[in-house]
Structures are given as C-alpha cells and as structure tokens.
Enzyme design. Structure first.
Site, PDB file in Angstrom:
ATOM      1  N   CYS A  33       0.831  -1.208   0.000  1.00  0.00           N
ATOM      2  CA  CYS A  33       0.000   0.000   0.000  1.00  0.00           C
ATOM      3  C   CYS A  33       0.870   1.265   0.000  1.00  0.00           C
ATOM      4  O   CYS A  33       1.548   1.557   0.993  1.00  0.00           O
ATOM      5  CB  CYS A  33      -0.915  -0.036   1.224  1.00  0.00           C
ATOM      6  SG  CYS A  33      -1.787   1.492   1.567  1.00  0.00           S
ATOM      7  N   CYS A  36       0.062   3.799   2.710  1.00  0.00           N
ATOM      8  CA  CYS A  36       0.518   3.281   4.009  1.00  0.00           C
ATOM      9  C   CYS A  36       1.989   3.631   4.225  1.00  0.00           C
ATOM     10  O   CYS A  36       2.388   4.045   5.318  1.00  0.00           O
ATOM     11  CB  CYS A  36       0.345   1.765   4.079  1.00  0.00           C
ATOM     12  SG  CYS A  36      -1.357   1.184   3.971  1.00  0.00           S
TER      13      CYS A  36
END
Length: 107
Positions: A33, A36
């Site tokens: 991600c 993230c």
C-alpha cells in the site's frame, strides 16, 4: 517496526490494544500500500513523541486480517484509536497529527 511503534497481530490484539492501560492508535496497513508507506514516518514520529502517554502500533492486514474484519476496515491505511477497549471513529489516512493526538486524549 522502527522506534516505539509496536507490531500488533491477531494473536496479541486483545492484550496489547483492547486491554491496554493507555489509549492505543492502530494503523491498519499492508506492505504493498503506497499511502501506508507515505504515512509511516508520521506514525513513527507520533510514537516517538508520545512514548508513555499512548501506545502506537501497526497491524499488517494481509498477515493478520482478523482485527481488520472485526472493526470494519474496508480500505487502508486506516487509523483507529482505542481507549478502554472502545474504538473511536476511524481516521482518514490523511489525518493530521493533532486530530490523532486529540482522539487519543492528549488534549
């Protein structure tokens, strides 16, 4: 995990998060991600700045999907503050440091 960021798992989530004596900020994330990875430095900075006042950690939802499923995490990154076993409203991944700190009861 770097610095003061705790690694949560499905196995330790109840003990480390729900039964914690301090508020806990949980970052639901995955290694693939991009956003993230973008917020990881902010999460680490918060952990280093707030040692002792609240706990900050991450849970990899690919390796430990149970907590994400239990708390309705549909997208990542998702940040949730837990206090006394209760969760706050999930915070947008673009949340600034002050709303995170306020949710954890630092204000």
């Amino acid at each position: 995990m770097a610095g003061q960021v705790t690694e949560f798992t499905d196995a330790n989530f109840e003990t480390e998060v729900l039964k914690s004596d301090h508020p806990v900020l949980v970052d639901f994330w995955a290694p693939w991600c991009g956003p993230c990875r973008m917020i990881a430095p902010m999460v680490e900075e918060l952990a280093n700045e707030n040692k002792g006042s609240f706990k900050i950690g991450k849970i990899n939802i690919d390796e430990h999907p149970g907590a994400a499923q239990n708390y309705g995490v549909n997208s990542i990154p998702t940040l949730i503050v837990f206090k006394g076993g209760n969760r706050s409203r999930p915070l947008c991944w673009r949340a600034a440091q002050e709303p995170v700190a306020a949710s954890a009861g630092r204000r």
